[in-house]
Structure formats: structure tokens, C-alpha cells
Write a protein that holds these residues in place. Structure first.
Motif, PDB file in Angstrom:
ATOM      1  N   LEU A 125       0.804  -1.312  -0.098  1.00 60.42           N
ATOM      2  CA  LEU A 125       0.027   0.041  -0.093  1.00 60.42           C
ATOM      3  C   LEU A 125       0.940   1.148   0.025  1.00 60.42           C
ATOM      4  O   LEU A 125       0.532   2.175  -0.563  1.00 60.42           O
ATOM      5  CB  LEU A 125      -0.913  -0.052   1.256  1.00 60.42           C
ATOM      6  CG  LEU A 125      -2.011  -1.005   1.351  1.00 60.42           C
ATOM      7  CD1 LEU A 125      -3.103  -1.143   2.407  1.00 60.42           C
ATOM      8  CD2 LEU A 125      -2.818  -0.982   0.005  1.00 60.42           C
ATOM      9  N   LEU A 126       2.070   1.277   0.709  1.00 62.51           N
ATOM     10  CA  LEU A 126       2.871   2.342   0.835  1.00 62.51           C
ATOM     11  C   LEU A 126       3.383   2.633  -0.706  1.00 62.51           C
ATOM     12  O   LEU A 126       3.614   3.739  -1.343  1.00 62.51           O
ATOM     13  CB  LEU A 126       3.959   2.126   1.887  1.00 62.51           C
ATOM     14  CG  LEU A 126       3.612   2.351   3.156  1.00 62.51           C
ATOM     15  CD1 LEU A 126       4.899   1.826   4.108  1.00 62.51           C
ATOM     16  CD2 LEU A 126       3.274   3.688   3.614  1.00 62.51           C
ATOM     17  N   ASN A 127       3.671   1.785  -1.322  1.00 67.24           N
ATOM     18  CA  ASN A 127       4.353   1.699  -2.800  1.00 67.24           C
ATOM     19  C   ASN A 127       3.297   2.258  -3.748  1.00 67.24           C
ATOM     20  O   ASN A 127       3.510   2.861  -4.796  1.00 67.24           O
ATOM     21  CB  ASN A 127       4.795   0.474  -3.197  1.00 67.24           C
ATOM     22  CG  ASN A 127       6.034   0.075  -2.434  1.00 67.24           C
ATOM     23  OD1 ASN A 127       6.940   0.934  -1.989  1.00 67.24           O
ATOM     24  ND2 ASN A 127       6.477  -1.455  -2.344  1.00 67.24           N
ATOM     25  N   LEU A 128       1.957   2.103  -3.195  1.00 71.03           N
ATOM     26  CA  LEU A 128       0.884   2.497  -4.280  1.00 71.03           C
ATOM     27  C   LEU A 128       0.323   3.857  -3.646  1.00 71.03           C
ATOM     28  O   LEU A 128      -0.588   4.215  -4.146  1.00 71.03           O
ATOM     29  CB  LEU A 128      -0.292   1.488  -4.304  1.00 71.03           C
ATOM     30  CG  LEU A 128       0.059  -0.032  -5.026  1.00 71.03           C
ATOM     31  CD1 LEU A 128      -0.960  -0.895  -4.607  1.00 71.03           C
ATOM     32  CD2 LEU A 128       0.271   0.492  -6.321  1.00 71.03           C
ATOM     33  N   GLY A 129       1.064   4.606  -2.850  1.00 72.26           N
ATOM     34  CA  GLY A 129       0.601   5.985  -2.616  1.00 72.26           C
ATOM     35  C   GLY A 129      -0.095   6.057  -1.185  1.00 72.26           C
ATOM     36  O   GLY A 129      -0.595   7.326  -0.926  1.00 72.26           O
ATOM     37  N   TRP A 130      -0.411   5.101  -0.531  1.00 69.22           N
ATOM     38  CA  TRP A 130      -1.088   5.422   0.712  1.00 69.22           C
ATOM     39  C   TRP A 130      -0.481   6.257   1.797  1.00 69.22           C
ATOM     40  O   TRP A 130       0.937   5.944   2.132  1.00 69.22           O
ATOM     41  CB  TRP A 130      -1.452   4.060   1.348  1.00 69.22           C
ATOM     42  CG  TRP A 130      -2.575   3.303   0.561  1.00 69.22           C
ATOM     43  CD1 TRP A 130      -2.763   2.796  -0.511  1.00 69.22           C
ATOM     44  CD2 TRP A 130      -4.050   2.944   1.337  1.00 69.22           C
ATOM     45  NE1 TRP A 130      -4.034   2.245  -0.751  1.00 69.22           N
ATOM     46  CE2 TRP A 130      -4.520   2.514   0.262  1.00 69.22           C
ATOM     47  CE3 TRP A 130      -4.487   3.544   2.593  1.00 69.22           C
ATOM     48  CZ2 TRP A 130      -6.068   2.294   0.507  1.00 69.22           C
ATOM     49  CZ3 TRP A 130      -5.767   3.434   2.638  1.00 69.22           C
ATOM     50  CH2 TRP A 130      -6.471   2.720   1.741  1.00 69.22           C
ATOM     51  N   PRO A 131      -0.797   7.134   2.412  1.00 68.65           N
ATOM     52  CA  PRO A 131      -0.142   8.050   3.571  1.00 68.65           C
ATOM     53  C   PRO A 131       0.295   7.003   4.487  1.00 68.65           C
ATOM     54  O   PRO A 131      -0.239   6.075   5.194  1.00 68.65           O
ATOM     55  CB  PRO A 131      -1.310   8.851   4.104  1.00 68.65           C
ATOM     56  CG  PRO A 131      -2.398   8.835   2.999  1.00 68.65           C
ATOM     57  CD  PRO A 131      -2.197   7.508   2.369  1.00 68.65           C
ATOM     58  N   PRO A 132       1.553   7.122   5.046  1.00 63.42           N
ATOM     59  CA  PRO A 132       2.110   6.362   6.071  1.00 63.42           C
ATOM     60  C   PRO A 132       1.481   6.454   7.432  1.00 63.42           C
ATOM     61  O   PRO A 132       1.350   5.386   7.896  1.00 63.42           O
ATOM     62  CB  PRO A 132       3.385   7.159   6.277  1.00 63.42           C
ATOM     63  CG  PRO A 132       3.717   7.764   4.845  1.00 63.42           C
ATOM     64  CD  PRO A 132       2.681   8.369   4.325  1.00 63.42           C
ATOM     65  N   ASP A 133       0.641   7.447   7.605  1.00 64.17           N
ATOM     66  CA  ASP A 133      -0.203   7.777   8.823  1.00 64.17           C
ATOM     67  C   ASP A 133      -1.513   7.248   8.542  1.00 64.17           C
ATOM     68  O   ASP A 133      -2.486   7.163   9.268  1.00 64.17           O
ATOM     69  CB  ASP A 133      -0.265   9.097   9.285  1.00 64.17           C
ATOM     70  CG  ASP A 133      -0.601  10.107   8.368  1.00 64.17           C
ATOM     71  OD1 ASP A 133      -0.986   9.923   7.314  1.00 64.17           O
ATOM     72  OD2 ASP A 133      -0.927  11.426   8.715  1.00 64.17           O
ATOM     73  N   ALA A 134      -1.847   6.606   7.778  1.00 59.30           N
ATOM     74  CA  ALA A 134      -3.248   5.985   7.270  1.00 59.30           C
ATOM     75  C   ALA A 134      -3.587   4.811   8.349  1.00 59.30           C
ATOM     76  O   ALA A 134      -2.570   4.004   8.618  1.00 59.30           O
ATOM     77  CB  ALA A 134      -3.370   5.472   5.744  1.00 59.30           C
ATOM     78  N   LYS A 135      -4.873   5.023   8.705  1.00 60.06           N
ATOM     79  CA  LYS A 135      -5.274   3.988   9.713  1.00 60.06           C
ATOM     80  C   LYS A 135      -5.281   2.537   9.372  1.00 60.06           C
ATOM     81  O   LYS A 135      -5.695   2.308   8.281  1.00 60.06           O
ATOM     82  CB  LYS A 135      -6.462   4.350  10.632  1.00 60.06           C
ATOM     83  CG  LYS A 135      -6.317   5.804  11.294  1.00 60.06           C
ATOM     84  CD  LYS A 135      -8.025   6.171  11.812  1.00 60.06           C
ATOM     85  CE  LYS A 135      -7.815   7.499  12.638  1.00 60.06           C
ATOM     86  NZ  LYS A 135      -8.988   7.919  13.375  1.00 60.06           N
ATOM     87  N   LEU A 136      -4.791   1.647  10.081  1.00 62.98           N
ATOM     88  CA  LEU A 136      -4.935  -0.050   9.632  1.00 62.98           C
ATOM     89  C   LEU A 136      -5.415  -0.624  10.950  1.00 62.98           C
ATOM     90  O   LEU A 136      -4.912  -0.350  12.143  1.00 62.98           O
ATOM     91  CB  LEU A 136      -3.583  -0.265   9.302  1.00 62.98           C
ATOM     92  CG  LEU A 136      -3.726  -1.668   9.158  1.00 62.98           C
ATOM     93  CD1 LEU A 136      -4.283  -1.817   7.374  1.00 62.98           C
ATOM     94  CD2 LEU A 136      -2.253  -2.220   8.897  1.00 62.98           C
ATOM     95  N   TYR A 137      -6.546  -1.290  10.661  1.00 62.25           N
ATOM     96  CA  TYR A 137      -6.961  -2.368  11.700  1.00 62.25           C
ATOM     97  C   TYR A 137      -6.893  -3.813  11.231  1.00 62.25           C
ATOM     98  O   TYR A 137      -7.345  -4.198  10.230  1.00 62.25           O
ATOM     99  CB  TYR A 137      -8.475  -2.135  11.936  1.00 62.25           C
ATOM    100  CG  TYR A 137      -8.915  -0.916  12.516  1.00 62.25           C
ATOM    101  CD1 TYR A 137      -8.854  -0.534  13.659  1.00 62.25           C
ATOM    102  CD2 TYR A 137      -9.158   0.361  11.610  1.00 62.25           C
ATOM    103  CE1 TYR A 137      -8.987   0.905  14.254  1.00 62.25           C
ATOM    104  CE2 TYR A 137      -9.585   1.737  12.161  1.00 62.25           C
ATOM    105  CZ  TYR A 137      -9.421   1.812  13.453  1.00 62.25           C
ATOM    106  OH  TYR A 137      -9.877   3.194  13.886  1.00 62.25           O
ATOM    107  N   MET A 138      -6.279  -4.528  12.085  1.00 64.78           N
ATOM    108  CA  MET A 138      -5.948  -6.003  12.033  1.00 64.78           C
ATOM    109  C   MET A 138      -7.005  -6.769  12.853  1.00 64.78           C
ATOM    110  O   MET A 138      -6.884  -6.771  14.224  1.00 64.78           O
ATOM    111  CB  MET A 138      -4.458  -6.181  12.219  1.00 64.78           C
ATOM    112  CG  MET A 138      -3.444  -5.415  11.253  1.00 64.78           C
ATOM    113  SD  MET A 138      -2.072  -5.112  11.979  1.00 64.78           S
ATOM    114  CE  MET A 138      -2.431  -3.767  13.072  1.00 64.78           C
ATOM    115  N   CYS A 139      -7.772  -7.513  12.277  1.00 71.09           N
ATOM    116  CA  CYS A 139      -8.972  -8.098  12.865  1.00 71.09           C
ATOM    117  C   CYS A 139      -9.044  -9.658  12.991  1.00 71.09           C
ATOM    118  O   CYS A 139      -9.001 -10.262  11.874  1.00 71.09           O
ATOM    119  CB  CYS A 139     -10.301  -7.794  12.424  1.00 71.09           C
ATOM    120  SG  CYS A 139     -10.567  -5.818  12.283  1.00 71.09           S
TER     121      CYS A 139
END
Length: 208
Positions: free
Chosen positions: A161-175
Motif C-alpha cells: 500500500l505504501l508503494n501505491l501511494g497510501w499515506p504512512p499515517d493511514a489508519k490500519l485495523y487488523m482483525c
């Protein structure tokens, strides 16, 4: 008129989240197909059991053989319409003999646990596959929900996702272990998850 295949969604795992229609179909089945865990949860000694395993061709052959004499009920985790055996069954058998009982998918359950609407989310799966990159490219306000496996984990997916332009501070939930007593939901950012210990076989929800 011949015999039929019923594909029953059994939800995210906990028996509380399976529809009564699916329970009825499973309990009344003479031939029951499912993964090892589903068979152990729902099958009775009186039923003919076909376990789904890596050799899908042999599973299909067993279903075809049993259809000569009985209807067959196939249990699939989550909802049959979301990355399940339904694809295989539709390729191998006429749609005229297939009926589907929906279930609560793990993706749907994960969004509910976060009290987060998912009507605008991009839904995909990294479970045994690599989604098309253009589907994952970041746009402002994007919501991504995806299944994972042992290869594509919180760490590897975050790096993608980082390589596809997602902001580093984008929230991520691992369920993890959704609907079970030991269910856990971890919060992080994509930057942190790209370096932290991997979490696989879960639902990831990223908020862009």
C-alpha cells in the motif's frame, strides 16, 4: 428433476452468527461438504462427509458422485458470494441445480465491530492471490477491506500500500479470530505495520 447443490454460508465462525436457514439445510443434509473445522462443528455421525482440502478436483469428483443419489450441502465460511467454493461449483455444475444461503462474511463482521459503514469500501482479498494494483491505489477518503493469509500479512500488505501511494499515517485495523471468544482487533498505522511483527489470516481494514 435430479439432485441439487445447496451452498450454505456459515458466517465468521461462531455459531451465533449463522442463519437459521443454513442450520436447517446442514442438519437435514444427507451429504455434507466443508472444511475440517466446519465438519467438526456441524456434521453428525449419520451424514456422509466430504472434507474440502487442497485437491479441489477430487472434492468436485466426490460431490458429482454423491449427486447421483442425494442433494449435497456445501458449507463455506463467511458468505458464499465472497471468495468461496461458489466459484468452483459454478464452473463445474449447472447453475440450475445450485442454490445459495447467504452468510455473514468476516469482512462484514469486521466493519460492524468498528461501527464503520462499508458501502463505499473497496473490498478484495490477498488470500492466495495478489489483487490488481489499480484497485488498491490510494485516493483521499478511501476505505479498503481485505482478507489476508500467511504470505500476504499486515506487514507485506502495508508495504504494498505504501508503494501505491497510501499515506504512512493511514489508519490500519487488523482483525483476528473474529466472532470467537479470543477475538482481537489491533490498531496501527500503515507505516508502523510495515515494520512491526506480521499478522496474517485476518481481516485488514485501512482508512485513507
Amino acid at each position: 428433476m435430479g439432485h441439487h447443490i445447496i451452498i450454505a454460508g456459515i458466517g465468521p465462525g461462531n455459531k451465533k452468527y449463522i442463519l437459521p436457514a443454513a442450520i436447517d439445510a446442514i442438519q437435514n443434509a444427507r451429504v455434507l461438504v466443508g472444511g475440517k473445522r466446519a465438519i467438526s462443528q456441524y456434521a453428525s455421525d449419520a451424514q456422509t462427509k466430504i472434507e474440502i482440502h487442497g485437491d479441489i478436483a477430487s472434492v468436485v469428483s466426490s460431490i458429482r458422485r454423491e449427486l447421483e443419489h442425494e442433494d449435497v450441502v456445501i458449507m463455506v465460511s463467511g458468505d458464499p458470494g465472497y471468495y468461496s467454493m461458489l466459484d468452483v461449483v459454478r464452473k463445474e455444475f449447472s447453475s440450475n441445480i445450485i442454490s445459495v444461503i447467504p452468510g455473514i462474511s468476516s469482512i462484514q463482521y469486521a466493519f460492524s465491530r468498528l461501527a464503520l459503514p462499508w458501502h463505499d469500501a473497496v473490498l478484495t482479498s490477498f488470500h492466495g492471490r495478489l489483487p490488481q494494483g489499480d484497485k488498491l491505489i490510494w485516493r483521499r477518503g478511501m476505505i479498503l477491506g481485505t482478507l489476508t493469509d500467511g504470505k500476504y500479512t499486515s506487514k507485506t500488505i502495508s508495504r504494498i500500500l505504501l508503494n501505491l501511494g497510501w499515506p504512512p499515517d493511514a489508519k490500519l485495523y487488523m482483525c483476528e479470530r473474529l466472532s470467537y471468544p479470543d477475538e482481537s482487533i489491533h490498531f496501527s498505522t500503515i507505516r508502523e505495520a510495515a515494520h512491526d511483527e506480521s499478522i496474517g489470516h485476518c481481516v485488514l481494514i485501512a482508512l485513507g
